[in-house]
Design a protein around this motif. Structure first.
Motif, PDB file in Angstrom:
ATOM      1  N   ARG A   1       0.812  -1.224   0.000  1.00  0.00           N
ATOM      2  CA  ARG A   1       0.000   0.000   0.000  1.00  0.00           C
ATOM      3  C   ARG A   1       0.839   1.265   0.000  1.00  0.00           C
ATOM      4  N   LYS A   2       2.145   1.142   0.221  1.00  0.00           N
ATOM      5  CA  LYS A   2       3.057   2.291   0.187  1.00  0.00           C
ATOM      6  C   LYS A   2       3.426   2.672  -1.246  1.00  0.00           C
ATOM      7  N   ASN A   3       3.002   1.878  -2.211  1.00  0.00           N
ATOM      8  CA  ASN A   3       3.321   2.112  -3.618  1.00  0.00           C
ATOM      9  C   ASN A   3       2.489   3.290  -4.148  1.00  0.00           C
ATOM     10  N   LYS A   4       3.088   4.481  -4.142  1.00  0.00           N
ATOM     11  CA  LYS A   4       2.369   5.685  -4.554  1.00  0.00           C
ATOM     12  C   LYS A   4       1.988   5.648  -6.035  1.00  0.00           C
ATOM     13  N   ALA A   5       2.778   4.967  -6.844  1.00  0.00           N
ATOM     14  CA  ALA A   5       2.449   4.841  -8.268  1.00  0.00           C
ATOM     15  C   ALA A   5       1.133   4.080  -8.442  1.00  0.00           C
ATOM     16  N   LEU A   6       0.942   3.045  -7.646  1.00  0.00           N
ATOM     17  CA  LEU A   6      -0.301   2.275  -7.728  1.00  0.00           C
ATOM     18  C   LEU A   6      -1.486   3.123  -7.267  1.00  0.00           C
ATOM     19  N   ILE A   7      -1.283   3.942  -6.246  1.00  0.00           N
ATOM     20  CA  ILE A   7      -2.350   4.842  -5.781  1.00  0.00           C
ATOM     21  C   ILE A   7      -2.758   5.794  -6.908  1.00  0.00           C
ATOM     22  N   ASP A   8      -1.773   6.344  -7.643  1.00  0.00           N
ATOM     23  CA  ASP A   8      -2.083   7.266  -8.739  1.00  0.00           C
ATOM     24  C   ASP A   8      -2.850   6.570  -9.863  1.00  0.00           C
ATOM     25  N   GLU A   9      -2.464   5.349 -10.176  1.00  0.00           N
ATOM     26  CA  GLU A   9      -3.158   4.593 -11.230  1.00  0.00           C
ATOM     27  C   GLU A   9      -4.590   4.271 -10.809  1.00  0.00           C
ATOM     28  N   ILE A  10      -4.763   3.868  -9.557  1.00  0.00           N
ATOM     29  CA  ILE A  10      -6.104   3.567  -9.057  1.00  0.00           C
ATOM     30  C   ILE A  10      -6.943   4.842  -9.004  1.00  0.00           C
ATOM     31  N   SER A  11      -6.329   5.974  -8.640  1.00  0.00           N
ATOM     32  CA  SER A  11      -7.054   7.250  -8.615  1.00  0.00           C
ATOM     33  C   SER A  11      -7.591   7.602  -9.993  1.00  0.00           C
ATOM     34  N   ALA A  12      -6.782   7.416 -11.021  1.00  0.00           N
ATOM     35  CA  ALA A  12      -7.230   7.672 -12.394  1.00  0.00           C
ATOM     36  C   ALA A  12      -8.384   6.734 -12.756  1.00  0.00           C
ATOM     37  N   THR A  13      -8.281   5.504 -12.314  1.00  0.00           N
ATOM     38  CA  THR A  13      -9.334   4.523 -12.591  1.00  0.00           C
ATOM     39  C   THR A  13     -10.638   4.923 -11.903  1.00  0.00           C
ATOM     40  N   ILE A  14     -10.553   5.425 -10.686  1.00  0.00           N
ATOM     41  CA  ILE A  14     -11.742   5.869  -9.961  1.00  0.00           C
ATOM     42  C   ILE A  14     -12.384   7.056 -10.670  1.00  0.00           C
ATOM     43  N   MET A  15     -11.570   8.019 -11.115  1.00  0.00           N
ATOM     44  CA  MET A  15     -12.119   9.164 -11.860  1.00  0.00           C
ATOM     45  C   MET A  15     -12.857   8.682 -13.104  1.00  0.00           C
ATOM     46  N   LEU A  16     -12.257   7.750 -13.812  1.00  0.00           N
ATOM     47  CA  LEU A  16     -12.845   7.236 -15.052  1.00  0.00           C
ATOM     48  C   LEU A  16     -14.123   6.451 -14.766  1.00  0.00           C
ATOM     49  N   ARG A  17     -14.084   5.618 -13.751  1.00  0.00           N
ATOM     50  CA  ARG A  17     -15.273   4.835 -13.395  1.00  0.00           C
ATOM     51  C   ARG A  17     -16.428   5.754 -13.008  1.00  0.00           C
ATOM     52  N   ASP A  18     -16.121   6.791 -12.209  1.00  0.00           N
ATOM     53  CA  ASP A  18     -17.170   7.731 -11.810  1.00  0.00           C
ATOM     54  C   ASP A  18     -17.752   8.458 -13.019  1.00  0.00           C
ATOM     55  N   TYR A  19     -16.900   8.852 -13.948  1.00  0.00           N
ATOM     56  CA  TYR A  19     -17.369   9.520 -15.169  1.00  0.00           C
ATOM     57  C   TYR A  19     -18.287   8.590 -15.966  1.00  0.00           C
ATOM     58  N   LEU A  20     -17.876   7.351 -16.128  1.00  0.00           N
ATOM     59  CA  LEU A  20     -18.700   6.387 -16.870  1.00  0.00           C
ATOM     60  C   LEU A  20     -20.050   6.200 -16.192  1.00  0.00           C
ATOM     61  N   THR A  21     -20.047   6.118 -14.880  1.00  0.00           N
ATOM     62  CA  THR A  21     -21.279   5.924 -14.118  1.00  0.00           C
ATOM     63  C   THR A  21     -22.218   7.117 -14.287  1.00  0.00           C
ATOM     64  N   ARG A  22     -21.662   8.324 -14.255  1.00  0.00           N
ATOM     65  CA  ARG A  22     -22.496   9.523 -14.333  1.00  0.00           C
ATOM     66  C   ARG A  22     -22.979   9.856 -15.730  1.00  0.00           C
TER      67      ARG A  22
END
Length: 138
Positions: free
Chosen positions: A114-135
């Motif tokens: 969970r300390k992998n900040k690169a993975l956090i950034d990739e997941i953050s982009a995925t969350i933004m995209l998922r939310d956009y698709l949902t809306r």
């Protein structure tokens, strides 16, 4: 069919997510050093059909711009000059990093992972995209 790509741009790293061709599923693509993001996107756009790019817009709780806004705005301007025909949509990115971290916990990743900040950034982009698709896509 063209895809939608999401960018979580940061001073050090940039998380990138992409939809499937039917624009149903949002998946993390990668995280790149921010100074190489435009070069990565040039290469990616030459290989994949992307119709729209979502770029996170950092805001504070009171809707005021966050302290990282100038850095992201500079990237957006550079992006638009480099890819003038690409449609850009700005999306609220508040809480995406916290949600990404919680997703990592919920997925059972160990504390060290969970300390992998690169993975956090990739997941953050995925969350933004998922939310956009949902809306906007359903």
């Amino acid at each position: 069919m063209p895809r939608i790509l999401a960018i979580d741009y940061g001073q050090k790293r940039t998380g990138i997510a992409i939809t499937d061709e039917l624009k149903i599923i949002a998946s993390g693509l990668t995280t790149v050093p921010s100074e190489t993001a435009i070069a990565f996107l040039k290469d990616y756009f030459s290989k994949e059909n992307v119709e729209k790019v979502l770029i996170g817009e950092p805001k504070q709780m009171n809707n005021e711009p966050s302290e990282s806004t100038p850095v992201i705005e500079a990237f957006v301007e550079k992006f638009k000059k480099t890819f003038p025909d690409m449609k850009v949509v700005r999306v609220d990115e508040r809480f995406t990093s916290k949600m990404a971290f919680q997703t990592m916990i919920d997925s059972g990743l160990k504390k060290n992972q969970r300390k992998n900040k690169a993975l956090i950034d990739e997941i953050s982009a995925t969350i933004m995209l998922r939310d956009y698709l949902t809306r906007y896509m359903i």
